[in-house]
Enzyme design. Structure first.
Site, PDB file in Angstrom:
ATOM      1  N   ASP A 128       8.160  30.901  25.061  1.00 22.91           N
ATOM      2  CA  ASP A 128       8.327  30.984  23.612  1.00 22.91           C
ATOM      3  C   ASP A 128       8.945  32.317  23.192  1.00 22.91           C
ATOM      4  O   ASP A 128       9.637  32.410  22.172  1.00 22.91           O
ATOM      5  CB  ASP A 128       6.978  30.848  22.896  1.00 22.91           C
ATOM      6  CG  ASP A 128       6.031  29.836  23.493  1.00 22.91           C
ATOM      7  OD1 ASP A 128       6.014  29.691  24.731  1.00 22.91           O
ATOM      8  OD2 ASP A 128       5.252  29.234  22.739  1.00 22.91           O
TER       9      ASP A 128
ATOM     10  N   ASP B 216       5.315  37.870  18.334  1.00 28.17           N
ATOM     11  CA  ASP B 216       5.905  36.833  17.493  1.00 28.17           C
ATOM     12  C   ASP B 216       6.605  37.389  16.256  1.00 28.17           C
ATOM     13  O   ASP B 216       6.684  36.722  15.219  1.00 28.17           O
ATOM     14  CB  ASP B 216       4.828  35.835  17.067  1.00 28.17           C
ATOM     15  CG  ASP B 216       4.401  34.935  18.209  1.00 28.17           C
ATOM     16  OD1 ASP B 216       5.290  34.438  18.923  1.00 28.17           O
ATOM     17  OD2 ASP B 216       3.188  34.732  18.388  1.00 28.17           O
TER      18      ASP B 216
END
Length: 392
Positions: free
Chosen positions: A173, A113
């Site tokens: 994602d 991330d």
């Protein structure tokens, strides 16, 4: 968190939205709304261990996280976006303070991330500062992220947990983190990052999409054959369901990838999944989706404003590439819905958020039907993108 910050953000948003018609007095209106609150905003003290993530109505508490949390970059990003929208230097000042707390994440190789954390903070900041330090942090973060790339599989590994179940999990994602890699190449002239992003996008394009252009959440790859071994969900209703935010990540991710590559396959997929999403019979009339289109409790299922704002931001950009007004109309409809009392968080709530009714992780009963920071981020980005195409 100082409750007056909430008032500032919400008065600003109200002023921006309710002055949506082009007007030479728009800036003056924003200035007037904020004038009496400048000193209050400047007294708000940043805290490296208190990045706001979400708010619980049940406990009346803010969920606060450190920089290692995947959502940490959104609050600094919100401040940068507010600065861009308003021109108020106090937002820029506070954005710099909050952004600085993220820097140590440039060494964190335990997460995929990096884009959410670093690019939503330092990346937004770079647009307004041209800081050499910000550039070096982005490049270093991309280098760290690249350590999670498997050339044989052609993807960046997402999570490290559930090792007893998954071998090499990749979530949709993860497409959002490619922007960091694309930008790192632009800043460093090192094509390694750009090429890595393309490989990841190509592999995801091949394996994450169903025949109807909906999206699987998790693809687990075999580390020997390098082929998909499981196609499952972690945050959706079930493996074959349509998790709303997963569709949003895919639409946004491939629209963004097209921006950097002009690969027609990416544009085609973004449009195909956008069409699936927009035409889904379970999409609410106001454009705000239920958290999963297959939830049997619909119409009483929780909504997910974050999915709506992600899609809305993506479709403004997709409109720019295609001139298909269907995309622009959806984004405008979402903004129209979100400016209402139904979605704007009451000023009586002592929390630095703007919007209600987002759903984080329904299967774990975590952050269900609450304000979540990334919903605000993509809402502000949508407003900025609409402003830039002269539609508000």
């Amino acid at each position: 968190m100082n409750r007056y910050f909430v008032y500032i953000a919400q008065f600003f948003i109200a002023g921006l939205i309710f002055s949506c018609k082009p007007s030479s007095n728009k800036t003056d209106l924003i200035e007037n709304l904020l004038k009496e609150r400048y000193d209050i905003l400047l007294s708000y003290t940043p805290d490296s261990l208190a990045m706001p993530r979400s708010y619980s109505f049940e406990t009346e508490k803010i969920r606060k996280v450190p920089s290692k949390d995947w959502t940490s970059g959104f609050y600094p990003g919100n401040l940068w976006l507010l600065y861009k929208l308003s021109g108020n230097e106090s937002y820029k000042h506070h954005a710099k303070q909050w952004t600085a707390f993220i820097e140590k994440e440039k060494h964190n190789d335990k997460t995929h991330d990096m884009g959410f954390k670093v690019f939503c903070s330092f990346g937004q900041g770079l647009k307004h500062t041209n800081s050499e330090d910000y550039k070096s942090i982005i490049i270093k973060s991309a280098k760290t992220l690249s350590t999670r790339f498997n050339d044989s599989i052609g993807c960046i590994r997402s999570w490290d947990f559930n090792k007893d179940i998954w071998q090499f999990p990749v979530i949709i994602d993860n497409m959002m983190n490619l922007e960091l890699l694309f930008e790192a190449t632009k800043l460093s002239q090192d094509s390694t990052y750009h090429n890595m992003a393309i490989q990841h996008a190509n592999t995801t394009l091949k394996n994450h999409f169903r025949d109807d252009h909906s999206i699987f959440h998790v693809i687990d790859y075999d580390t020997i054959s390098y082929q998909p071994r499981m196609k499952v969900t972690h945050q959706g209703l079930n493996d074959l369901s349509v998790w709303a935010r997963g569709q949003a990540w895919g639409i946004y991710g491939y629209t963004m990838a097209y921006r950097y590559t002009k690969d027609s396959r990416y544009l085609k997929q973004a449009e195909a999944t956008a069409t699936f999403y927009l035409n889904h019979k379970k999409l609410r009339d106001d454009g705000i989706p239920y958290w999963d289109f297959h939830d049997p409790e619909i119409p009483n299922a929780p909504r997910d404003v974050s999915a709506a704002t992600i899609v809305a931001a993506a479709l403004v950009e997709l409109y720019g590439f295609t001139k298909n007004k269907t995309y622009l109309n959806y984004s405008k409809k979402v903004v129209e819905a979100l400016k209402s009392e139904e979605y704007i968080l009451e000023t009586s709530v002592n929390a630095p958020f703007i919007l209600k009714h987002s759903t984080g992780n329904w299967p774990k009963n975590d952050e269900v039907d609450v304000p979540i920071i990334y919903a605000d981020y993509y809402f502000l980005e949508t407003l900025l993108r609409l402003k830039n195409v002269n539609t508000i």
